[in-house]
Design a protein around this motif. Sequence first.
Motif, PDB file in Angstrom:
ATOM      1  N   SER A 126       0.818  -1.215   0.000  1.00  0.00           N
ATOM      2  CA  SER A 126       0.000   0.000   0.000  1.00  0.00           C
ATOM      3  C   SER A 126       0.851   1.264   0.000  1.00  0.00           C
ATOM      4  O   SER A 126       0.584   2.212  -0.741  1.00  0.00           O
ATOM      5  CB  SER A 126      -0.926   0.008   1.218  1.00  0.00           C
ATOM      6  N   LEU A 127       1.896   1.288   0.817  1.00  0.00           N
ATOM      7  CA  LEU A 127       2.698   2.500   0.940  1.00  0.00           C
ATOM      8  C   LEU A 127       3.599   2.746  -0.268  1.00  0.00           C
ATOM      9  O   LEU A 127       3.987   3.884  -0.528  1.00  0.00           O
ATOM     10  CB  LEU A 127       3.543   2.447   2.217  1.00  0.00           C
ATOM     11  N   CYS A 128       3.914   1.698  -1.005  1.00  0.00           N
ATOM     12  CA  CYS A 128       4.788   1.897  -2.157  1.00  0.00           C
ATOM     13  C   CYS A 128       4.119   2.760  -3.228  1.00  0.00           C
ATOM     14  O   CYS A 128       4.798   3.337  -4.071  1.00  0.00           O
ATOM     15  CB  CYS A 128       5.221   0.555  -2.752  1.00  0.00           C
ATOM     16  N   LEU A 129       2.797   2.885  -3.192  1.00  0.00           N
ATOM     17  CA  LEU A 129       2.119   3.776  -4.132  1.00  0.00           C
ATOM     18  C   LEU A 129       2.635   5.209  -3.987  1.00  0.00           C
ATOM     19  O   LEU A 129       2.666   5.968  -4.950  1.00  0.00           O
ATOM     20  CB  LEU A 129       0.606   3.738  -3.908  1.00  0.00           C
ATOM     21  N   PHE A 130       3.057   5.568  -2.773  1.00  0.00           N
ATOM     22  CA  PHE A 130       3.584   6.909  -2.542  1.00  0.00           C
ATOM     23  C   PHE A 130       4.915   7.149  -3.249  1.00  0.00           C
ATOM     24  O   PHE A 130       5.343   8.293  -3.396  1.00  0.00           O
ATOM     25  CB  PHE A 130       3.773   7.156  -1.036  1.00  0.00           C
ATOM     26  N   GLU A 131       5.589   6.088  -3.679  1.00  0.00           N
ATOM     27  CA  GLU A 131       6.848   6.259  -4.399  1.00  0.00           C
ATOM     28  C   GLU A 131       6.629   6.967  -5.735  1.00  0.00           C
ATOM     29  O   GLU A 131       7.578   7.455  -6.341  1.00  0.00           O
ATOM     30  CB  GLU A 131       7.519   4.905  -4.626  1.00  0.00           C
ATOM     31  N   ASP A 161       4.978  12.905  -4.339  1.00  0.00           N
ATOM     32  CA  ASP A 161       5.979  13.677  -3.587  1.00  0.00           C
ATOM     33  C   ASP A 161       5.771  13.550  -2.082  1.00  0.00           C
ATOM     34  O   ASP A 161       6.155  14.429  -1.308  1.00  0.00           O
ATOM     35  CB  ASP A 161       5.985  15.146  -4.024  1.00  0.00           C
ATOM     36  N   VAL A 162       5.175  12.433  -1.657  1.00  0.00           N
ATOM     37  CA  VAL A 162       4.994  12.125  -0.240  1.00  0.00           C
ATOM     38  C   VAL A 162       6.062  11.125   0.191  1.00  0.00           C
ATOM     39  O   VAL A 162       6.322  10.136  -0.505  1.00  0.00           O
ATOM     40  CB  VAL A 162       3.588  11.553   0.032  1.00  0.00           C
ATOM     41  N   SER A 163       6.677  11.349   1.328  1.00  0.00           N
ATOM     42  CA  SER A 163       7.719  10.466   1.851  1.00  0.00           C
ATOM     43  C   SER A 163       7.105   9.240   2.519  1.00  0.00           C
ATOM     44  O   SER A 163       6.062   9.321   3.185  1.00  0.00           O
ATOM     45  CB  SER A 163       8.567  11.211   2.881  1.00  0.00           C
ATOM     46  N   PHE A 187       1.948  16.534  -6.998  1.00  0.00           N
ATOM     47  CA  PHE A 187       1.700  15.397  -6.101  1.00  0.00           C
ATOM     48  C   PHE A 187       2.100  14.083  -6.766  1.00  0.00           C
ATOM     49  O   PHE A 187       2.819  13.272  -6.186  1.00  0.00           O
ATOM     50  CB  PHE A 187       0.225  15.362  -5.709  1.00  0.00           C
ATOM     51  N   PHE A 188       1.659  13.849  -7.987  1.00  0.00           N
ATOM     52  CA  PHE A 188       2.051  12.648  -8.739  1.00  0.00           C
ATOM     53  C   PHE A 188       3.259  12.973  -9.611  1.00  0.00           C
ATOM     54  O   PHE A 188       3.316  14.042 -10.229  1.00  0.00           O
ATOM     55  CB  PHE A 188       0.907  12.156  -9.627  1.00  0.00           C
ATOM     56  N   ASN A 189       4.213  12.037  -9.665  1.00  0.00           N
ATOM     57  CA  ASN A 189       5.331  12.187 -10.587  1.00  0.00           C
ATOM     58  C   ASN A 189       5.191  11.192 -11.733  1.00  0.00           C
ATOM     59  O   ASN A 189       4.262  10.383 -11.768  1.00  0.00           O
ATOM     60  CB  ASN A 189       6.670  12.042  -9.858  1.00  0.00           C
ATOM     61  N   SER A 190       6.108  11.237 -12.667  1.00  0.00           N
ATOM     62  CA  SER A 190       6.015  10.401 -13.876  1.00  0.00           C
ATOM     63  C   SER A 190       6.138   8.913 -13.579  1.00  0.00           C
ATOM     64  O   SER A 190       5.794   8.072 -14.423  1.00  0.00           O
ATOM     65  CB  SER A 190       7.088  10.827 -14.882  1.00  0.00           C
ATOM     66  N   LYS A 239       3.855   4.062 -14.172  1.00  0.00           N
ATOM     67  CA  LYS A 239       4.697   2.877 -14.342  1.00  0.00           C
ATOM     68  C   LYS A 239       4.574   1.956 -13.133  1.00  0.00           C
ATOM     69  O   LYS A 239       4.506   0.728 -13.246  1.00  0.00           O
ATOM     70  CB  LYS A 239       6.158   3.291 -14.540  1.00  0.00           C
ATOM     71  N   LEU A 240       4.512   2.544 -11.946  1.00  0.00           N
ATOM     72  CA  LEU A 240       4.445   1.773 -10.704  1.00  0.00           C
ATOM     73  C   LEU A 240       3.134   1.003 -10.583  1.00  0.00           C
ATOM     74  O   LEU A 240       3.132  -0.191 -10.282  1.00  0.00           O
ATOM     75  CB  LEU A 240       4.605   2.729  -9.520  1.00  0.00           C
ATOM     76  N   VAL A 241       2.010   1.677 -10.811  1.00  0.00           N
ATOM     77  CA  VAL A 241       0.698   1.019 -10.637  1.00  0.00           C
ATOM     78  C   VAL A 241       0.299   0.231 -11.873  1.00  0.00           C
ATOM     79  O   VAL A 241      -0.587  -0.623 -11.809  1.00  0.00           O
ATOM     80  CB  VAL A 241      -0.400   2.025 -10.259  1.00  0.00           C
ATOM     81  N   GLY A 242       0.933   0.514 -13.025  1.00  0.00           N
ATOM     82  CA  GLY A 242       0.709  -0.292 -14.217  1.00  0.00           C
ATOM     83  C   GLY A 242      -0.541   0.031 -15.007  1.00  0.00           C
ATOM     84  O   GLY A 242      -0.861  -0.676 -15.965  1.00  0.00           O
TER      85      GLY A 242
END
Length: 394
Positions: free
Chosen positions: A258-263, A266-268, A346-349, A353-356
């Motif tokens: 769940s937390l990897c979505l923040f990768e 711009d949230v740590s 808030f969202f980066n590029s 790619k991460l969520v697919g």
Amino acid sequence: MIRKFLVLFAIITSILLNINAQGLKLLDAKDAVYGAMRTEMYIPLLKNKAVGVVANQTSIMDNGTHLIDTMLSYDVDVVKIFTPEHGFRGTADEGASIASGVDEKTGIAIVSLYGKNKKPTAEQLQGLDILVFDLQDVGCRFYTYISTMTYVMEAAAENNIPVIVLDRPNPNGFYVDGPVLDKEHASFVGMHCVPIVYGLTIGEYALMVNGEKWLNDSIQCDLTVIPLGKYNRNAIYKLPVKPSPNLPNWEAVYLYPSLCLFEGTDVSVGRGTVMPFQVYGHPDMSDSFVFVPRTAEGRRAPLYADKECHGKNLINYAHRYRKNDKKLNLSWILDARSQLKNDEKFFNSYFIKLVGVYDLQQKINSGMPEDEIRSSWQTGIDNYLKIRDKYLIY
């Protein structure tokens, strides 16, 4: 009296069924018998052969002895070690360049499978008779060890080299959830059309990749999976060794999907603290929990280094695992987006790619409720489960 008894019986039955349905256990990984420990099943297959091993710091036996040392004690001719992201000792940061070299203890050549060389070349495989793969996965599509395994299987098939996968417990193997990857967004952090959390051990995943002909040009490799013993699919497993630098404990591994979505935002997620993947925050959020990321080994240039972040500490949530739903928790990213609603960056590029999938970012930005977001995944999950069922060993 009979009616009261029946009502009481119904209540008790309901409670027991609910407990049984939830029933999630927290187990030590040693409660299962690793594939690596079942030496009688694979050591005979390695005799008188030149062996390549894909391994890292997680490739250990139940007594902590490394797989490489165990194989050498059986006089197996290990001639080359291949290692994934984070390196052979598992100390390199996420995304860091990994150099090839030599293992100081054994003198065996090490080939990095991260950076530009993600797939073994024919030259690197030359002279090998067989490959053994033994890495501890965490059950998420974007965790790159399954991508490394795919490339190893593909290269082995192209060079007519058999592969043995030594199975290990999946600490997040008790559920399946998340959007199924759209093929147009395939990358090293998501190679196959599976949900974010796919509910298979790494050995089962290898069988699926091979069986569904997902390797290049639909080729298949000569694959053997050494199964686990005493594996409980309905369990969180405490891993004896950190699978990567920023997953230091079972709580981080449990929260990671769940937390990897923040990768992709711009949230740590606490990189640069003693609680990576157990917290989240941002300098402009208003929550009372505060943390300050710092630079250190395995956390190179963390987001918001030396800045005060406000957010949430999720360690107590993890400890309530028996009461939590067996699914990705979207409430955290929805909460952060709501607090940072004016944040255009808030969202980066990396997020897509991460969520697919392309549309999850749009749905979150639009304020779509969590249940509606989830319902959009269900058809893909149902179709995936039909594929998954064919490859379940346990």
